[in-house]
Design a protein around this motif. Structure first.
Motif, PDB file in Angstrom:
ATOM      1  N   PHE A  66     -28.542  14.325 -26.245  1.00 22.79           N
ATOM      2  CA  PHE A  66     -29.132  14.938 -27.436  1.00 22.79           C
ATOM      3  C   PHE A  66     -30.237  14.049 -28.002  1.00 22.79           C
ATOM      4  O   PHE A  66     -31.275  14.526 -28.469  1.00 22.79           O
ATOM      5  N   ILE A  67     -30.024  12.741 -27.964  1.00 22.46           N
ATOM      6  CA  ILE A  67     -31.050  11.810 -28.451  1.00 22.46           C
ATOM      7  C   ILE A  67     -32.292  11.898 -27.575  1.00 22.46           C
ATOM      8  O   ILE A  67     -33.423  11.918 -28.076  1.00 22.46           O
ATOM      9  N   VAL A  68     -32.092  11.955 -26.246  1.00 22.92           N
ATOM     10  CA  VAL A  68     -33.241  12.122 -25.342  1.00 22.92           C
ATOM     11  C   VAL A  68     -33.972  13.422 -25.654  1.00 22.92           C
ATOM     12  O   VAL A  68     -35.217  13.461 -25.712  1.00 22.92           O
ATOM     13  N   LYS A  69     -33.230  14.473 -25.890  1.00 23.75           N
ATOM     14  CA  LYS A  69     -33.817  15.794 -26.135  1.00 23.75           C
ATOM     15  C   LYS A  69     -34.683  15.812 -27.386  1.00 23.75           C
ATOM     16  O   LYS A  69     -35.750  16.449 -27.397  1.00 23.75           O
ATOM     17  N   TYR A  70     -34.281  15.121 -28.428  1.00 28.77           N
ATOM     18  CA  TYR A  70     -34.999  15.214 -29.698  1.00 28.77           C
ATOM     19  C   TYR A  70     -35.938  14.044 -29.971  1.00 28.77           C
ATOM     20  O   TYR A  70     -36.853  14.177 -30.769  1.00 28.77           O
ATOM     21  N   ASP A 107     -35.792  20.439 -23.918  1.00 30.36           N
ATOM     22  CA  ASP A 107     -34.932  20.923 -22.840  1.00 30.36           C
ATOM     23  C   ASP A 107     -35.466  20.509 -21.478  1.00 30.36           C
ATOM     24  O   ASP A 107     -34.701  20.071 -20.592  1.00 30.36           O
ATOM     25  N   TYR A 108     -36.780  20.653 -21.272  1.00 30.47           N
ATOM     26  CA  TYR A 108     -37.375  20.249 -20.002  1.00 30.47           C
ATOM     27  C   TYR A 108     -37.276  18.734 -19.800  1.00 30.47           C
ATOM     28  O   TYR A 108     -37.012  18.251 -18.695  1.00 30.47           O
ATOM     29  N   LEU A 109     -37.482  18.006 -20.878  1.00 29.10           N
ATOM     30  CA  LEU A 109     -37.479  16.541 -20.770  1.00 29.10           C
ATOM     31  C   LEU A 109     -36.094  15.997 -20.450  1.00 29.10           C
ATOM     32  O   LEU A 109     -35.961  15.047 -19.669  1.00 29.10           O
ATOM     33  N   GLU A 155     -31.213  14.319 -42.228  1.00 31.76           N
ATOM     34  CA  GLU A 155     -30.924  15.234 -41.128  1.00 31.76           C
ATOM     35  C   GLU A 155     -29.798  14.688 -40.257  1.00 31.76           C
ATOM     36  O   GLU A 155     -29.379  13.546 -40.397  1.00 31.76           O
ATOM     37  N   SER A 156     -29.340  15.540 -39.335  1.00 33.54           N
ATOM     38  CA  SER A 156     -28.255  15.121 -38.445  1.00 33.54           C
ATOM     39  C   SER A 156     -28.648  13.893 -37.635  1.00 33.54           C
ATOM     40  O   SER A 156     -27.836  13.022 -37.377  1.00 33.54           O
ATOM     41  N   GLU A 157     -29.894  13.843 -37.208  1.00 30.31           N
ATOM     42  CA  GLU A 157     -30.404  12.699 -36.463  1.00 30.31           C
ATOM     43  C   GLU A 157     -31.365  11.961 -37.377  1.00 30.31           C
ATOM     44  O   GLU A 157     -32.430  12.449 -37.718  1.00 30.31           O
TER      45      GLU A 157
END
Length: 424
Positions: free
Chosen positions: A88-92, A116-118, A273-275
Motif C-alpha cells: 500500500f505504501i508503494v502504491k501511494y 496500481d501499475y507501479l 489522513e490514513s497515510e
C-alpha cells in the motif's frame, strides 16, 4: 523482534488519533502493549514445558493437526496483512516520488503515475527476484535499514510539527485570499473557520471508526511467531533474559508508535489522513526532506516484502509438502501465488483500514490472546487449573475470544451500514 514492521503501522496509527482522540488511543496503546508482553511470557513458559520452539509445533502438541493448522493459518494471515501494508505504501508513495523527481504537474493519463501499475511493476521487477532466493542472507541488513528509516521518519514528523501551522490557519488564509493567488489544499476544502476547536486536541471521541482501534493496535504488536526462533538463537538462553529483550523491544515499539502518532495528530488534528505522508503533500509544496523520507521508506518496504514472504512460503510448504525434497517449480509457484494474491488485495481493497481491521480482529487476536493462553493451559502440566497462573491464562483466553468476536462483529456491522471508504 520484527522491529522492521514498525514503519508501516505507525503511518496508520496517526489516523487513529484523528478519528478516535488522544487519551482513548493512549489508553488502548498501553493496554495492548502490556497484554502482548504478557502473552510473550505465556509463550516462553509453554515452549520450555512443551519442548518445542516452533509456534506451529506447539499447536500440534497441544491440539493435534487442528492446532497446527490454526497456528499456521494465523501466521500466514498476519504476514499477508503486513505485506499488503508495505505494498500500500508503494502504491501511494511511489507516484508522488516520481512526480516530484520529474517535476510533473499534470498527472492525467500517465500510466507511470498510476499506483496500481507501479505496485505490479515493483512486485515483478524487484520483489519477485528477491523472493525466489532460497536463503535470506540480507535479512540483518534489511532489518537494520528499516529501523533506521523508521527513526528518520519519526524525527521528521516531530520536526514538521513546529514548521507547519494548524490546518485551520491554512484554510483561513485560503478563504481570505481575494484574488485566488493562494491555492486551497485539497485536504481542507470546505473547512469552516468558525470551528474554533479544530486545533484543539480531543480526548475522547466515539464514532463508527472506533471499532477499528483495538484490531489495528493488536495487529501492530504482533511479533509472537518470531519470539521462539529468536529465543532459540539467544546466547546464554534463559526465559528471564528473553523477557528482558522483549520488554526493551516492546517499550521501543510503544514509544515510537506513541511519538509518531501524537506529533502527527498534533500537526493536522482531525484532518490527518490514513497515510501520514500524504497529509503533508496536501499542505505544502515538494519538500526535499519529505522526499528523502519517502525514498527511504520505499526502499525499506520493498526490501522487507521478500522477508515476509519467506515464513508464509515455509509454512505452506511445511503443511503441503513436508516430506518432499526441494523443488524449484513448487518454490516458484508458491511464491508467485502469494505475490499475486497480495497484489490483488492492494489493488481492489479500497482502504488499508479494512485489511488492518479484519486481520487485527482475527489472526492478530489469535496470535496474541487466544493461542498463547490455550497452549499454556494445555501443555503446562505442573500447575493446576486452580493456580493463579492458570486462572490468569484462562481469563486472558476469554478476553481474547471477546476481543475477537466483538471486533469482528462491529467491523462487519460497519461494512454493512457504512459505504466503503475511498482513497487510501
Amino acid at each position: 523482534m520484527q522491529m522492521w514492521i514498525l514503519k508501516t503501522r505507525t503511518f496508520y496509527l496517526n489516523r487513529m488519533w484523528g478519528r478516535r482522540s488522544m487519551k482513548l488511543t493512549l489508553i488502548l496503546l498501553t493496554f495492548v502493549s502490556i497484554f502482548s508482553l504478557y502473552s510473550v511470557h505465556l509463550l516462553l513458559k509453554t515452549a520450555n514445558e512443551g519442548g518445542s520452539l516452533l509456534y506451529e509445533q506447539l499447536g500440534h502438541k497441544a491440539f493435534g493437526m487442528v492446532g497446527k493448522l490454526t497456528a499456521s493459518g494465523s501466521i500466514t494471515m498476519q504476514n499477508i496483512g503486513a505485506m499488503s501494508s508495505y505494498l500500500f505504501i508503494v502504491k501511494y508513495e511511489l507516484p508522488l516520488v516520481i512526480q516530484a523527481l520529474m517535476n510533473i504537474e499534470d498527472t492525467n493519463g500517465l500510466w507511470y503515475l498510476n499506483g496500481d501499475y507501479l505496485v505490479l511493476l515493483v512486485s515483478l521487477v524487484l520483489i519477485l527476484p528477491l523472493s525466489l532466493l532460497r536463503n535470506l542472507g540480507y535479512l540483518g541488513y534489511t532489518s537494520g535499514l528499516s529501523l533506521l528509516c523508521m527513526m528518520f521518519f519519526l524525527i521528521v514528523v516531530i520536526f514538521k510539527k513546529f514548521q507547519i501551522p494548524c490546518p485551520a490557519e491554512i484554510a483561513f488564509l485560503v478563504n481570505e485570499t481575494v484574488n485566488g493567488s493562494l491555492a486551497q489544499p485539497a485536504a481542507f476544502v470546505g473547512f469552516n473557520r468558525t470551528e474554533s476547536d479544530s486545533c484543539q486536541p480531543r480526548y475522547f471521541i466515539f464514532n463508527s471508526q472506533t471499532v477499528y482501534a483495538v484490531p489495528i493496535l493488536t495487529f501492530s504488536f504482533v511479533c509472537h511467531p518470531a519470539i521462539l526462533p529468536i529465543y532459540e538463537e539467544l546466547k546464554g538462553r534463559s526465559r528471564r533474559r528473553m523477557m528482558n529483550v522483549s520488554k526493551i523491544s516492546f517499550f521501543a515499539m510503544f514509544l515510537m508508535y506513541l511519538l509518531a502518532a501524537l506529533f502527527g495528530y498534533l500537526t493536522f488534528y482531525e484532518h490527518v489522513e490514513s497515510e501520514l505522508l500524504h497529509t503533508y503533500s496536501s499542505v505544502m509544496e515538494t519538500d526535499i526532506l519529505l522526499l528523502i523520507v519517502r525514498l527511504a521508506v520505499l526502499v525499506a518496504v520493498t526490501l522487507t516484502v521478500p522477508v515476509v514472504i519467506f515464513p508464509i512460503r515455509s509454512s505452506i510448504t511445511h503443511l503441503l509438502c513436508a516430506s518432499k525434497e526441494f523443488s524449484w517449480w513448487r518454490h516458484s509457484v508458491i511464491t508467485v501465488s502469494i505475490l499475486v494474491f497480495t497484489n490483488l488485495l492492494v489493488i481492489f481493497v479500497p482502504n488499508i483500514r479494512d485489511i488492518f481491521g479484519f486481520i487485527g480482529a482475527s489472526a492478530a487476536a489469535m496470535l496474541i490472546f487466544i493461542l498463547p493462553s490455550a497452549f499454556y493451559i494445555k501443555l503446562v502440566k505442573k500447575e493446576s487449573m486452580k493456580s493463579v497462573q492458570k486462572i490468569g491464562a484462562m481469563f486472558f483466553l476469554l478476553s481474547g475470544i471477546v476481543v475477537m468476536t466483538g471486533s469482528m462483529a462491529l467491523i462487519v456491522l460497519d461494512w454493512v451500514h457504512n459505504a466503503p471508504g475511498g482513497g487510501h
